[in-house]
Design a protein around this motif. Structure first.
Motif, PDB file in Angstrom:
ATOM      1  N   LEU A 174     -58.841  14.535 -22.615  1.00  0.00           N
ATOM      2  CA  LEU A 174     -57.837  15.603 -22.749  1.00  0.00           C
ATOM      3  C   LEU A 174     -56.923  15.419 -23.951  1.00  0.00           C
ATOM      4  CD1 LEU A 174     -56.702  16.232 -19.046  1.00  0.00           C
ATOM      5  CD2 LEU A 174     -58.237  17.622 -20.446  1.00  0.00           C
ATOM      6  N   PHE A 184     -59.926  22.399 -29.936  1.00  0.00           N
ATOM      7  CA  PHE A 184     -60.874  22.695 -28.858  1.00  0.00           C
ATOM      8  C   PHE A 184     -62.317  22.438 -29.298  1.00  0.00           C
ATOM      9  CE2 PHE A 184     -57.253  24.731 -26.942  1.00  0.00           C
ATOM     10  CZ  PHE A 184     -57.458  24.500 -25.585  1.00  0.00           C
ATOM     11  N   ALA A 244     -55.249  21.297 -14.975  1.00  0.00           N
ATOM     12  CA  ALA A 244     -56.118  20.205 -15.421  1.00  0.00           C
ATOM     13  C   ALA A 244     -55.375  18.879 -15.457  1.00  0.00           C
ATOM     14  CB  ALA A 244     -56.682  20.520 -16.802  1.00  0.00           C
ATOM     15  N   ILE A 285     -54.451  24.998 -17.962  1.00  0.00           N
ATOM     16  CA  ILE A 285     -54.331  23.672 -18.571  1.00  0.00           C
ATOM     17  C   ILE A 285     -53.420  22.791 -17.720  1.00  0.00           C
ATOM     18  CG2 ILE A 285     -53.436  22.397 -20.557  1.00  0.00           C
ATOM     19  CD1 ILE A 285     -54.350  24.633 -22.349  1.00  0.00           C
ATOM     20  N   CYS A 331     -52.280  28.695 -20.210  1.00  0.00           N
ATOM     21  CA  CYS A 331     -51.415  27.517 -20.070  1.00  0.00           C
ATOM     22  C   CYS A 331     -51.354  27.038 -18.617  1.00  0.00           C
ATOM     23  CB  CYS A 331     -50.012  27.833 -20.578  1.00  0.00           C
ATOM     24  SG  CYS A 331     -49.912  28.015 -22.382  1.00  0.00           S
ATOM     25  N   ILE A 372     -56.494  18.357 -26.253  1.00  0.00           N
ATOM     26  CA  ILE A 372     -55.732  19.439 -25.616  1.00  0.00           C
ATOM     27  C   ILE A 372     -54.243  19.142 -25.686  1.00  0.00           C
ATOM     28  CG2 ILE A 372     -55.460  20.821 -23.534  1.00  0.00           C
ATOM     29  CD1 ILE A 372     -58.243  20.888 -24.880  1.00  0.00           C
ATOM     30  N   ASP A 375     -61.922  19.258 -17.143  1.00  0.00           N
ATOM     31  CA  ASP A 375     -62.546  20.109 -18.155  1.00  0.00           C
ATOM     32  C   ASP A 375     -62.887  21.489 -17.603  1.00  0.00           C
ATOM     33  OD1 ASP A 375     -64.641  17.658 -17.476  1.00  0.00           O
ATOM     34  OD2 ASP A 375     -65.531  19.631 -17.152  1.00  0.00           O
ATOM     35  N   TYR A 424     -62.692  18.899 -28.801  1.00  0.00           N
ATOM     36  CA  TYR A 424     -62.706  18.671 -27.354  1.00  0.00           C
ATOM     37  C   TYR A 424     -64.097  18.910 -26.768  1.00  0.00           C
ATOM     38  CZ  TYR A 424     -61.918  19.746 -22.408  1.00  0.00           C
ATOM     39  OH  TYR A 424     -61.994  19.802 -21.034  1.00  0.00           O
ATOM     40  N   TRP A 455     -61.105  23.292 -15.550  1.00  0.00           N
ATOM     41  CA  TRP A 455     -59.905  24.125 -15.583  1.00  0.00           C
ATOM     42  C   TRP A 455     -59.504  24.469 -17.012  1.00  0.00           C
ATOM     43  CZ3 TRP A 455     -58.854  26.261 -11.164  1.00  0.00           C
ATOM     44  CH2 TRP A 455     -59.266  25.617  -9.989  1.00  0.00           C
ATOM     45  N   VAL A 456     -59.676  23.514 -17.908  1.00  0.00           N
ATOM     46  CA  VAL A 456     -59.371  23.788 -19.318  1.00  0.00           C
ATOM     47  C   VAL A 456     -60.303  24.866 -19.869  1.00  0.00           C
ATOM     48  CG1 VAL A 456     -59.430  22.829 -21.659  1.00  0.00           C
ATOM     49  CG2 VAL A 456     -58.418  21.503 -19.792  1.00  0.00           C
TER      50      VAL A 456
END
Length: 226
Positions: free
Chosen positions: A34, A83, A215, A212, A209, A37, A162, A86, A164-165
């Motif tokens: 993360l 991202f 997460a 995130i 948001c 992020i 990941d 990521y 949820w992101v």
């Protein structure tokens, strides 16, 4: 002027970014995966704070003293880079090479677009091409993530950060692809409608948001090392 200022501040993306950032302050031990992020959230917060400060300056002087459009472009580039990195570091065996090719093509597009067609520091508007392309590329990354998870038959999909992101990002880019694509042409036709449609973007950003933030609350797949 006061009502206009309050309306701008009420819709500021800074407030949305504060939600995951405040939660992060109380949950500092996050998975290494993360880290991009977290970097994105802080950079986005700084950029959007700069956007709002410039708006405040323009409202105070009651004229267009400074332009904040380049900050929107910078936010788009920062979001794509963070991202993109990521997605490439996620522990998924599928589509690894394709992700790298997609990143290379995207960077090439950005360089060519601002070298030949658009000015990154355009005083009058941000780059609709940049934001729309970024949204499209990130959506492709999101779809590759879901396909890889289905292929790997993950048992902990909903328990991993990941998910949820990526889901929050998917909602954001799906909603805003057409907003970014048609926002600038719409200003020339109906400015009030364009402003109202941009509020759709703001709502999607809040949802983004919130996902995130979710997460940051749990991870059953990764070791905590951030």
């Amino acid at each position: 002027m006061v009502d206009y200022l309050l309306k701008i501040l009420a819709w500021s993306e800074v407030w949305a970014l504060l939600i995951p950032l405040i939660v992060l302050l109380f949950n500092r031990r996050q998975p290494t995966v993360l880290k991009p992020i977290i970097i994105y959230l802080w950079l986005a917060f700084i950029l959007n704070l700069g956007i709002d400060i410039i708006v405040l300056i323009n409202v105070y002087y009651q004229k267009f003293v400074m332009s904040n459009n380049f900050l929107y472009n910078m936010h788009s580039v920062v979001r794509f880079v963070c991202f993109g990195f990521y997605f490439m570091q996620l522990p998924q065996a599928s589509f690894t090479n394709f992700k790298k090719v997609l990143a290379a093509v995207s960077i090439t597009f950005i360089v060519i677009n601002f070298s030949l067609f658009e000015n990154f520091f355009n005083y009058n508007s941000f780059s609709g091409n940049l934001l729309a392309t970024e949204a499209y590329i990130l959506l492709v990354y999101c779809m590759l993530y879901y396909l890889a998870e289905l292929k790997d038959d993950s048992k902990y999909l909903f328990a991993s950060p990941d998910f949820w992101v990526v889901t929050g990002l998917s909602i954001y880019v799906v909603i805003n692809f057409f907003v970014f694509l048609f926002y600038l042409p719409m200003i020339d036709v109906d400015e009030d409608l364009a402003v109202n449609i941009w509020n759709v973007h703001n709502i999607a950003f809040i949802i983004f948001c919130l996902f995130i933030t979710k997460a940051f609350y749990g991870s059953h797949r990764y070791k905590y090392s951030v």
